[in-house]
Scaffold this motif. Structure first.
Motif, PDB file in Angstrom:
ATOM      1  N   GLY A   8       8.824   0.830   6.807  1.00 48.53           N
ATOM      2  CA  GLY A   8       8.513   1.837   7.814  1.00 48.53           C
ATOM      3  C   GLY A   8       9.573   2.915   7.881  1.00 48.53           C
ATOM      4  N   GLY A   9       9.299   3.948   8.672  1.00 44.06           N
ATOM      5  CA  GLY A   9      10.266   5.021   8.819  1.00 44.06           C
ATOM      6  C   GLY A   9       9.638   6.276   9.353  1.00 44.06           C
ATOM      7  N   LEU A  10      10.400   7.362   9.247  1.00 43.56           N
ATOM      8  CA  LEU A  10       9.959   8.665   9.717  1.00 43.56           C
ATOM      9  C   LEU A  10       9.568   9.516   8.521  1.00 43.56           C
ATOM     10  N   VAL A  11       8.405  10.136   8.605  1.00 42.62           N
ATOM     11  CA  VAL A  11       7.915  10.963   7.509  1.00 42.62           C
ATOM     12  C   VAL A  11       7.165  12.149   8.090  1.00 42.62           C
ATOM     13  N   GLN A  12       7.168  13.248   7.373  1.00 44.88           N
ATOM     14  CA  GLN A  12       6.407  14.409   7.810  1.00 44.88           C
ATOM     15  C   GLN A  12       4.928  14.238   7.484  1.00 44.88           C
ATOM     16  N   ALA A  13       4.109  14.923   8.224  1.00 44.76           N
ATOM     17  CA  ALA A  13       2.675  14.887   7.959  1.00 44.76           C
ATOM     18  C   ALA A  13       2.419  15.288   6.510  1.00 44.76           C
ATOM     19  N   GLY A  14       1.514  14.544   5.871  1.00 49.37           N
ATOM     20  CA  GLY A  14       1.222  14.771   4.466  1.00 49.37           C
ATOM     21  C   GLY A  14       2.039  13.912   3.532  1.00 49.37           C
ATOM     22  N   GLY A  15       3.045  13.260   4.065  1.00 52.26           N
ATOM     23  CA  GLY A  15       3.916  12.418   3.259  1.00 52.26           C
ATOM     24  C   GLY A  15       3.347  11.031   3.023  1.00 52.26           C
ATOM     25  N   SER A  16       4.159  10.202   2.382  1.00 50.88           N
ATOM     26  CA  SER A  16       3.735   8.854   2.008  1.00 50.88           C
ATOM     27  C   SER A  16       4.791   7.822   2.380  1.00 50.88           C
ATOM     28  N   LEU A  17       4.320   6.624   2.643  1.00 50.83           N
ATOM     29  CA  LEU A  17       5.179   5.469   2.845  1.00 50.83           C
ATOM     30  C   LEU A  17       4.508   4.256   2.231  1.00 50.83           C
ATOM     31  N   ARG A  18       5.304   3.271   1.853  1.00 50.03           N
ATOM     32  CA  ARG A  18       4.765   2.023   1.337  1.00 50.03           C
ATOM     33  C   ARG A  18       5.350   0.869   2.137  1.00 50.03           C
ATOM     34  N   LEU A  19       4.483   0.125   2.778  1.00 50.99           N
ATOM     35  CA  LEU A  19       4.896  -1.044   3.547  1.00 50.99           C
ATOM     36  C   LEU A  19       4.765  -2.293   2.688  1.00 50.99           C
ATOM     37  N   SER A  20       5.681  -3.234   2.915  1.00 45.49           N
ATOM     38  CA  SER A  20       5.629  -4.519   2.236  1.00 45.49           C
ATOM     39  C   SER A  20       5.736  -5.630   3.262  1.00 45.49           C
ATOM     40  N   CYS A  21       5.132  -6.756   2.954  1.00 47.17           N
ATOM     41  CA  CYS A  21       5.213  -7.922   3.834  1.00 47.17           C
ATOM     42  C   CYS A  21       5.283  -9.166   2.956  1.00 47.17           C
ATOM     43  N   ALA A  22       6.395  -9.865   3.035  1.00 47.07           N
ATOM     44  CA  ALA A  22       6.586 -11.072   2.248  1.00 47.07           C
ATOM     45  C   ALA A  22       6.419 -12.300   3.128  1.00 47.07           C
ATOM     46  N   ALA A  23       5.596 -13.225   2.679  1.00 52.69           N
ATOM     47  CA  ALA A  23       5.328 -14.453   3.424  1.00 52.69           C
ATOM     48  C   ALA A  23       6.103 -15.617   2.831  1.00 52.69           C
ATOM     49  N   SER A  24       6.617 -16.466   3.705  1.00 53.39           N
ATOM     50  CA  SER A  24       7.327 -17.664   3.250  1.00 53.39           C
ATOM     51  C   SER A  24       7.113 -18.766   4.269  1.00 53.39           C
ATOM     52  N   GLY A  25       7.544 -19.972   3.911  1.00 55.93           N
ATOM     53  CA  GLY A  25       7.403 -21.084   4.839  1.00 55.93           C
ATOM     54  C   GLY A  25       6.333 -22.057   4.382  1.00 55.93           C
ATOM     55  N   SER A  26       5.588 -22.571   5.342  1.00 59.79           N
ATOM     56  CA  SER A  26       4.577 -23.593   5.056  1.00 59.79           C
ATOM     57  C   SER A  26       3.299 -22.941   4.541  1.00 59.79           C
ATOM     58  N   ILE A  27       3.367 -22.547   3.301  1.00 65.54           N
ATOM     59  CA  ILE A  27       2.221 -21.868   2.694  1.00 65.54           C
ATOM     60  C   ILE A  27       1.597 -22.783   1.667  1.00 65.54           C
ATOM     61  N   PHE A  28       0.396 -23.189   1.899  1.00 66.78           N
ATOM     62  CA  PHE A  28      -0.340 -23.978   0.912  1.00 66.78           C
ATOM     63  C   PHE A  28      -1.372 -23.109   0.214  1.00 66.78           C
ATOM     64  N   SER A  29      -1.964 -22.258   0.958  1.00 64.26           N
ATOM     65  CA  SER A  29      -2.865 -21.280   0.350  1.00 64.26           C
ATOM     66  C   SER A  29      -3.003 -20.120   1.314  1.00 64.26           C
ATOM     67  N   ILE A  30      -3.045 -18.952   0.778  1.00 64.80           N
ATOM     68  CA  ILE A  30      -3.225 -17.750   1.583  1.00 64.80           C
ATOM     69  C   ILE A  30      -4.534 -17.112   1.194  1.00 64.80           C
ATOM     70  N   TRP A  31      -5.361 -16.878   2.115  1.00 69.48           N
ATOM     71  CA  TRP A  31      -6.649 -16.251   1.849  1.00 69.48           C
ATOM     72  C   TRP A  31      -6.566 -14.771   2.192  1.00 69.48           C
ATOM     73  N   ASN A  32      -6.946 -14.397   3.369  1.00 67.00           N
ATOM     74  CA  ASN A  32      -6.884 -12.982   3.717  1.00 67.00           C
ATOM     75  C   ASN A  32      -5.477 -12.575   4.154  1.00 67.00           C
ATOM     76  N   MET A  33      -5.087 -11.381   3.771  1.00 65.21           N
ATOM     77  CA  MET A  33      -3.839 -10.787   4.228  1.00 65.21           C
ATOM     78  C   MET A  33      -4.190  -9.427   4.803  1.00 65.21           C
ATOM     79  N   GLY A  34      -3.604  -9.112   5.922  1.00 66.42           N
ATOM     80  CA  GLY A  34      -4.011  -7.865   6.571  1.00 66.42           C
ATOM     81  C   GLY A  34      -2.872  -7.097   7.204  1.00 66.42           C
ATOM     82  N   TRP A  35      -3.163  -5.849   7.473  1.00 66.30           N
ATOM     83  CA  TRP A  35      -2.254  -4.976   8.206  1.00 66.30           C
ATOM     84  C   TRP A  35      -2.968  -4.487   9.463  1.00 66.30           C
TER      85      TRP A  35
END
Length: 111
Positions: free
Chosen positions: A9-36
């Motif tokens: 995340g961060g500050l960007v001017q209109a028309g700009g771009s950002l890329r968000l990431s989300c890393a999952a850890s812990g008790s993961i046996f299977s991950i189906w849907n991932m969402g924002w």
């Protein structure tokens, strides 16, 4: 219990771009849907984009054609590429995986 760590995340001017990431850890046996999700000041949290394990995607109408969700199953990570950002995209963005929420990352788009 699944732990989620968001970044990008961060500050960007209109028309700009950002890329968000989300890393999952812990008790993961299977991950189906991932969402924002996102929550703007004074508004309810809304689903922005979701991706299934097989790669099928769905987006809220307001971001179609501008945002792209993707995932790396080997790394249990989900991404949100946000292009052509608008001031109305300003919000805290949350990752959601297997019933767990990340702490959120703030995206601010200036006009």
């Amino acid at each position: 219990q699944v732990q989620l760590v968001e970044s990008g995340g961060g500050l960007v001017q209109a028309g700009g771009s950002l890329r968000l990431s989300c890393a999952a850890s812990g008790s993961i046996f299977s991950i189906w849907n991932m969402g924002w999700y996102r929550q703007a000041p004074g508004k309810q949290r809304e689903l922005v984009a979701v991706i299934t394990r097989g790669g099928s995607t769905n987006y809220v109408d307001s971001v179609k054609g501008r945002f792209t969700i993707s995932r790396d199953n080997a790394k249990n990570t989900v991404f949100l590429q946000m292009n052509s950002l608008k001031p109305e995209d300003t919000a805290v963005y949350y990752c959601y995986v297997n019933g767990s929420w990340g702490k959120g990352t703030l995206v601010t788009v200036s006009s």
